[in-house]
Design a protein around this motif. Structure first.
Motif, PDB file in Angstrom:
ATOM      1  N   MET A 175      86.424  80.357  50.570  1.00  0.00           N
ATOM      2  CA  MET A 175      86.036  80.882  51.870  1.00  0.00           C
ATOM      3  C   MET A 175      85.242  79.817  52.606  1.00  0.00           C
ATOM      4  O   MET A 175      84.513  79.048  51.991  1.00  0.00           O
ATOM      5  N   SER A 176      85.371  79.800  53.874  1.00  0.00           N
ATOM      6  CA  SER A 176      84.636  78.830  54.684  1.00  0.00           C
ATOM      7  C   SER A 176      83.207  79.326  54.915  1.00  0.00           C
ATOM      8  O   SER A 176      82.774  79.554  56.035  1.00  0.00           O
ATOM      9  N   ALA A 177      82.498  79.489  53.812  1.00  0.00           N
ATOM     10  CA  ALA A 177      81.115  79.966  53.836  1.00  0.00           C
ATOM     11  C   ALA A 177      80.463  79.597  52.514  1.00  0.00           C
ATOM     12  O   ALA A 177      81.119  79.104  51.601  1.00  0.00           O
ATOM     13  N   LEU A 178      79.182  79.854  52.421  1.00  0.00           N
ATOM     14  CA  LEU A 178      78.450  79.566  51.193  1.00  0.00           C
ATOM     15  C   LEU A 178      78.628  80.715  50.218  1.00  0.00           C
ATOM     16  O   LEU A 178      78.448  81.878  50.582  1.00  0.00           O
ATOM     17  N   ARG A 179      78.976  80.400  48.993  1.00  0.00           N
ATOM     18  CA  ARG A 179      79.240  81.408  47.971  1.00  0.00           C
ATOM     19  C   ARG A 179      77.961  81.737  47.210  1.00  0.00           C
ATOM     20  O   ARG A 179      77.176  80.873  46.879  1.00  0.00           O
ATOM     21  N   ARG A 180      77.786  83.019  46.946  1.00  0.00           N
ATOM     22  CA  ARG A 180      76.685  83.476  46.105  1.00  0.00           C
ATOM     23  C   ARG A 180      77.270  84.371  45.030  1.00  0.00           C
ATOM     24  O   ARG A 180      77.881  85.383  45.334  1.00  0.00           O
ATOM     25  N   ASP A 181      77.096  83.980  43.774  1.00  0.00           N
ATOM     26  CA  ASP A 181      77.545  84.813  42.670  1.00  0.00           C
ATOM     27  C   ASP A 181      76.455  85.834  42.385  1.00  0.00           C
ATOM     28  O   ASP A 181      75.334  85.479  42.022  1.00  0.00           O
ATOM     29  N   LEU A 182      76.764  87.097  42.586  1.00  0.00           N
ATOM     30  CA  LEU A 182      75.780  88.158  42.410  1.00  0.00           C
ATOM     31  C   LEU A 182      75.722  88.638  40.968  1.00  0.00           C
ATOM     32  O   LEU A 182      74.676  88.686  40.360  1.00  0.00           O
ATOM     33  N   LYS A 183      76.837  89.026  40.441  1.00  0.00           N
ATOM     34  CA  LYS A 183      76.966  89.493  39.068  1.00  0.00           C
ATOM     35  C   LYS A 183      78.311  89.021  38.562  1.00  0.00           C
ATOM     36  O   LYS A 183      79.138  88.546  39.338  1.00  0.00           O
ATOM     37  N   ILE A 184      78.544  89.177  37.293  1.00  0.00           N
ATOM     38  CA  ILE A 184      79.837  88.791  36.749  1.00  0.00           C
ATOM     39  C   ILE A 184      80.930  89.561  37.489  1.00  0.00           C
ATOM     40  O   ILE A 184      80.920  90.778  37.557  1.00  0.00           O
ATOM     41  N   GLY A 185      81.852  88.816  38.067  1.00  0.00           N
ATOM     42  CA  GLY A 185      82.958  89.438  38.787  1.00  0.00           C
ATOM     43  C   GLY A 185      82.652  89.819  40.224  1.00  0.00           C
ATOM     44  O   GLY A 185      83.509  90.330  40.921  1.00  0.00           O
ATOM     45  N   LYS A 186      81.422  89.589  40.690  1.00  0.00           N
ATOM     46  CA  LYS A 186      81.075  89.938  42.072  1.00  0.00           C
ATOM     47  C   LYS A 186      80.531  88.714  42.780  1.00  0.00           C
ATOM     48  O   LYS A 186      79.646  88.036  42.274  1.00  0.00           O
ATOM     49  N   THR A 187      81.083  88.447  43.931  1.00  0.00           N
ATOM     50  CA  THR A 187      80.684  87.299  44.726  1.00  0.00           C
ATOM     51  C   THR A 187      80.536  87.741  46.171  1.00  0.00           C
ATOM     52  O   THR A 187      81.284  88.585  46.646  1.00  0.00           O
ATOM     53  N   SER A 188      79.566  87.164  46.854  1.00  0.00           N
ATOM     54  CA  SER A 188      79.439  87.396  48.291  1.00  0.00           C
ATOM     55  C   SER A 188      79.365  86.036  48.978  1.00  0.00           C
ATOM     56  O   SER A 188      79.158  85.009  48.340  1.00  0.00           O
ATOM     57  N   PHE A 189      79.563  86.057  50.282  1.00  0.00           N
ATOM     58  CA  PHE A 189      79.557  84.826  51.060  1.00  0.00           C
ATOM     59  C   PHE A 189      78.648  85.003  52.262  1.00  0.00           C
ATOM     60  O   PHE A 189      78.507  86.101  52.789  1.00  0.00           O
ATOM     61  N   GLN A 190      78.066  83.890  52.697  1.00  0.00           N
ATOM     62  CA  GLN A 190      77.285  83.911  53.927  1.00  0.00           C
ATOM     63  C   GLN A 190      77.553  82.612  54.680  1.00  0.00           C
ATOM     64  O   GLN A 190      77.794  81.576  54.083  1.00  0.00           O
ATOM     65  N   GLN A 191      77.526  82.699  55.994  1.00  0.00           N
ATOM     66  CA  GLN A 191      77.702  81.519  56.830  1.00  0.00           C
ATOM     67  C   GLN A 191      76.548  81.490  57.829  1.00  0.00           C
ATOM     68  O   GLN A 191      76.602  82.143  58.873  1.00  0.00           O
ATOM     69  N   PRO A 192      75.469  80.760  57.494  1.00  0.00           N
ATOM     70  CA  PRO A 192      74.303  80.742  58.376  1.00  0.00           C
ATOM     71  C   PRO A 192      74.505  79.964  59.679  1.00  0.00           C
ATOM     72  O   PRO A 192      73.754  80.148  60.625  1.00  0.00           O
ATOM     73  N   VAL A 193      75.526  79.105  59.727  1.00  0.00           N
ATOM     74  CA  VAL A 193      75.819  78.349  60.945  1.00  0.00           C
ATOM     75  C   VAL A 193      76.895  79.108  61.708  1.00  0.00           C
ATOM     76  O   VAL A 193      77.987  79.334  61.189  1.00  0.00           O
ATOM     77  N   PRO A 194      76.622  79.525  62.939  1.00  0.00           N
ATOM     78  CA  PRO A 194      77.642  80.268  63.702  1.00  0.00           C
ATOM     79  C   PRO A 194      78.923  79.438  63.868  1.00  0.00           C
ATOM     80  O   PRO A 194      78.872  78.244  64.142  1.00  0.00           O
ATOM     81  N   ILE A 195      80.077  80.102  63.674  1.00  0.00           N
ATOM     82  CA  ILE A 195      81.373  79.433  63.819  1.00  0.00           C
ATOM     83  C   ILE A 195      82.298  80.310  64.655  1.00  0.00           C
ATOM     84  O   ILE A 195      82.171  81.531  64.649  1.00  0.00           O
ATOM     85  N   PRO A 196      83.256  79.693  65.365  1.00  0.00           N
ATOM     86  CA  PRO A 196      84.256  80.503  66.060  1.00  0.00           C
ATOM     87  C   PRO A 196      85.200  81.129  65.037  1.00  0.00           C
ATOM     88  O   PRO A 196      85.410  80.598  63.945  1.00  0.00           O
ATOM     89  N   SER A 197      85.790  82.242  65.394  1.00  0.00           N
ATOM     90  CA  SER A 197      86.624  82.990  64.452  1.00  0.00           C
ATOM     91  C   SER A 197      87.818  82.189  63.943  1.00  0.00           C
ATOM     92  O   SER A 197      88.273  82.403  62.815  1.00  0.00           O
ATOM     93  N   TYR A 198      88.340  81.248  64.724  1.00  0.00           N
ATOM     94  CA  TYR A 198      89.500  80.495  64.258  1.00  0.00           C
ATOM     95  C   TYR A 198      89.157  79.536  63.116  1.00  0.00           C
ATOM     96  O   TYR A 198      90.041  79.006  62.456  1.00  0.00           O
ATOM     97  N   LEU A 199      87.876  79.311  62.837  1.00  0.00           N
ATOM     98  CA  LEU A 199      87.484  78.460  61.721  1.00  0.00           C
ATOM     99  C   LEU A 199      87.227  79.235  60.430  1.00  0.00           C
ATOM    100  O   LEU A 199      86.913  78.661  59.401  1.00  0.00           O
ATOM    101  N   LEU A 200      87.380  80.539  60.480  1.00  0.00           N
ATOM    102  CA  LEU A 200      87.233  81.346  59.282  1.00  0.00           C
ATOM    103  C   LEU A 200      88.454  81.144  58.394  1.00  0.00           C
ATOM    104  O   LEU A 200      89.584  81.254  58.838  1.00  0.00           O
TER     105      LEU A 200
END
Length: 108
Positions: free
Chosen positions: A1-26
């Motif tokens: 994903m075009s964002a920063l990955r955070r592993d929360l628990k085994i098998g669960k991952t979330s992403f965050q993008q602190p720098v605003p991006i236009p939707s076409y860069l997702l």
């Protein structure tokens, strides 16, 4: 994903993008992938059959990031990952924040 990955628990991952991006860069990549750490802020992803060649080919990624930062300033996306596309996608590539899709034809 075009964002920063955070592993929360085994098998669960979330992403965050602190720098605003236009939707076409997702960008989202889905598949059976393996990864290898390239440096403190880079990982290469590919199918199992190509992971070692991919890691070898892009082993100097941190060196290139540092050279680019000397010329252009700090890399604001923080993480720079590479996804080597499967051989069925032999052409093209796409640069996105935190993730670049690259053609497998770059592998030696």
């Amino acid at each position: 994903m075009s964002a920063l990955r955070r592993d929360l628990k085994i098998g669960k991952t979330s992403f965050q993008q602190p720098v605003p991006i236009p939707s076409y860069l997702l960008a989202i990549a889905v598949g059976v992938l393996e990864s290898r750490q390239l440096g403190p802020r880079s990982v290469v992803w590919s199918e199992k059959e190509e992971i070692e060649r991919s890691a070898w080919e892009f082993a100097e990624t941190e060196k290139y990031l540092q050279a680019a930062e000397k010329l252009c300033g700090q890399y604001v996306w923080t993480q720079y990952d590479l996804l080597v596309l499967p051989p069925s996608f032999p052409y093209g590539g796409m640069e996105n924040p935190c993730l670049t899709f690259v053609t497998p034809t770059l592998l030696q």
